[in-house]
Design a protein around this motif. Sequence first.
Motif, PDB file in Angstrom:
ATOM      1  N   VAL A  60       0.024   2.634   7.534  1.00 20.73           N
ATOM      2  CA  VAL A  60      -1.461   2.371   6.791  1.00 20.73           C
ATOM      3  C   VAL A  60      -2.355   1.758   7.597  1.00 20.73           C
ATOM      4  O   VAL A  60      -3.260   1.432   7.276  1.00 20.73           O
ATOM      5  N   ARG A  61      -2.136   2.187   8.905  1.00 21.09           N
ATOM      6  CA  ARG A  61      -3.268   1.916  10.023  1.00 21.09           C
ATOM      7  C   ARG A  61      -4.315   3.194   9.892  1.00 21.09           C
ATOM      8  O   ARG A  61      -4.273   3.815   8.816  1.00 21.09           O
ATOM      9  N   HIS A  62      -5.049   3.370  10.971  1.00 26.44           N
ATOM     10  CA  HIS A  62      -5.713   4.356  10.720  1.00 26.44           C
ATOM     11  C   HIS A  62      -4.937   5.866  10.730  1.00 26.44           C
ATOM     12  O   HIS A  62      -3.872   5.789  11.087  1.00 26.44           O
ATOM     13  N   PRO A 104       8.601   3.267  11.938  1.00 29.79           N
ATOM     14  CA  PRO A 104       7.554   3.202  13.060  1.00 29.79           C
ATOM     15  C   PRO A 104       6.713   2.377  12.821  1.00 29.79           C
ATOM     16  O   PRO A 104       6.360   1.644  11.827  1.00 29.79           O
ATOM     17  N   ALA A 105       5.542   2.260  13.842  1.00 27.31           N
ATOM     18  CA  ALA A 105       4.475   1.547  13.971  1.00 27.31           C
ATOM     19  C   ALA A 105       3.539   1.483  12.819  1.00 27.31           C
ATOM     20  O   ALA A 105       3.350   2.808  12.632  1.00 27.31           O
ATOM     21  N   GLY A 106       2.815   0.463  12.460  1.00 24.51           N
ATOM     22  CA  GLY A 106       1.807   0.612  11.788  1.00 24.51           C
ATOM     23  C   GLY A 106       2.030   0.773   9.988  1.00 24.51           C
ATOM     24  O   GLY A 106       1.379   1.124   9.217  1.00 24.51           O
ATOM     25  N   THR A 107       3.388   0.414   9.772  1.00 24.80           N
ATOM     26  CA  THR A 107       3.872   0.592   8.419  1.00 24.80           C
ATOM     27  C   THR A 107       3.830  -0.757   7.762  1.00 24.80           C
ATOM     28  O   THR A 107       4.245  -0.993   6.491  1.00 24.80           O
ATOM     29  N   GLY A 108       3.174  -1.764   8.479  1.00 23.77           N
ATOM     30  CA  GLY A 108       3.117  -3.214   7.951  1.00 23.77           C
ATOM     31  C   GLY A 108       4.362  -4.031   7.871  1.00 23.77           C
ATOM     32  O   GLY A 108       4.354  -5.087   7.229  1.00 23.77           O
ATOM     33  N   GLY A 145      11.968  -3.754  13.211  1.00 25.32           N
ATOM     34  CA  GLY A 145      12.059  -3.180  14.388  1.00 25.32           C
ATOM     35  C   GLY A 145      11.814  -1.367  14.198  1.00 25.32           C
ATOM     36  O   GLY A 145      11.702  -0.989  13.229  1.00 25.32           O
ATOM     37  N   ASP A 146      11.769  -0.847  15.456  1.00 26.33           N
ATOM     38  CA  ASP A 146      11.525   0.736  15.464  1.00 26.33           C
ATOM     39  C   ASP A 146      12.547   1.231  16.573  1.00 26.33           C
ATOM     40  O   ASP A 146      12.307   0.935  17.723  1.00 26.33           O
ATOM     41  N   ARG A 192       1.014  -1.383  -0.061  1.00 30.63           N
ATOM     42  CA  ARG A 192      -0.139  -0.050  -0.099  1.00 30.63           C
ATOM     43  C   ARG A 192       0.768   1.222   0.076  1.00 30.63           C
ATOM     44  O   ARG A 192       0.153   2.413   0.164  1.00 30.63           O
ATOM     45  N   THR A 193       2.107   1.143   0.080  1.00 38.21           N
ATOM     46  CA  THR A 193       3.067   1.925  -0.131  1.00 38.21           C
ATOM     47  C   THR A 193       4.218   1.786  -1.024  1.00 38.21           C
ATOM     48  O   THR A 193       4.515   0.636  -0.867  1.00 38.21           O
ATOM     49  N   PRO A 194       5.025   2.878  -1.696  1.00 38.68           N
ATOM     50  CA  PRO A 194       6.026   2.263  -2.730  1.00 38.68           C
ATOM     51  C   PRO A 194       6.967   1.612  -1.508  1.00 38.68           C
ATOM     52  O   PRO A 194       7.712   0.815  -2.370  1.00 38.68           O
ATOM     53  N   THR A 195       7.095   2.119  -0.441  1.00 40.68           N
ATOM     54  CA  THR A 195       8.100   1.458   0.430  1.00 40.68           C
ATOM     55  C   THR A 195       7.931   0.188   0.560  1.00 40.68           C
ATOM     56  O   THR A 195       8.729  -1.086   0.765  1.00 40.68           O
TER      57      THR A 195
END
Length: 347
Positions: free
Chosen positions: A310-312, A145-149, A271-272, A123-126
């Motif tokens: 890509v979360r909320h 970060p969190a939420g990036t899949g 990881g983050d 859902r993103t180029p990365t």
Amino acid sequence: MSRTSRSATRSKGAEATTRKKTFQKNALAIALFGSHHSHLTQIENSLKVNIHARGNEVTIGGDAEQVARAIGILEALYQRLEKGQDIDQPEVEAMLRFSAEPERSLPGSDSGVSIRNRVVTARTPTQADYLRAIDESELVFAEGPAGTGKTYLAVAKAVERLVRGDVERIILSRPAVEAGEQLGFLPGDMREKVDPYLRPLYDALNDMMPGQQVQKRLESGEIEVAPLAFMRGRTLANAFVILDEAQNTTAVQMKMFLTRLGENSRMVITGDLSQVDLPRGTRSGLRDAREALADVEGIRFLRFQETDVVRHALVGRIVHAYNSLEKMRGAGAQYKNEKNAAEENET
């Protein structure tokens, strides 16, 4: 289409145009446009174009470049519908993200990870780069970060390879740093003590496979979910191995884990570094590995940004707010140090 007409916002001197696009199948066109034309509204608001739909035809007006982007997005989404894939608001948002980078082609209907009679798409180029890196490299580091899949997509790839027979087992691991000295005081056996810290991995698995099948494969050993400490002394061959929350490993633990890699295996480390829970003064194994292995052939490093969340939608804004605060604090500390140094020089 009874929607308020809006004038496209265009930069001064931008070339305006109007284009029409007809989609062959009415049923698919309805799904493409979304409930109450919600998908068209989403594209319209993002690209600042005017979209009018009538039957299975759309007319798009506005800046020529943005109109072309809108046409390309609708065509790519329609191809997915033709392949039997569903589309929703996040899928439309994904296409908008991809189209913002002109050098990239929009992901086709055959891209993504095929699992459980559905396709998990980037859902993103990365994310697209991440999936490609996992296919091409035996060891991949994904930091951000969190939420990036990062974990979700890695688990999807692991399940795809297991079901396809490319590997014999999946091994998912996490450091149970948060438990600390309290681990021994938790009720139950060792598995019951550490399971709460591994729950996100179970959640991802259950989203990829029927719960009964997950349980069966756990019992047979085809899927193993274990804390990092259980990996010492093993050779992980013919496996897809994932280490999650790697920022909470020490340098020694990270080296130990990386050297478990065996024949015909893939390893993904996620990881983050903004969420390190290690004791103060302990260097993160993820940071250590990033510096030590940066030039090692066969290893890929990917860095997710807040724009990849890509979360909320609120999660992305939260990450941005915290990043801005950290930068402000860093700038403030630097200014204070420079001021103190200047005062010392004057005296």
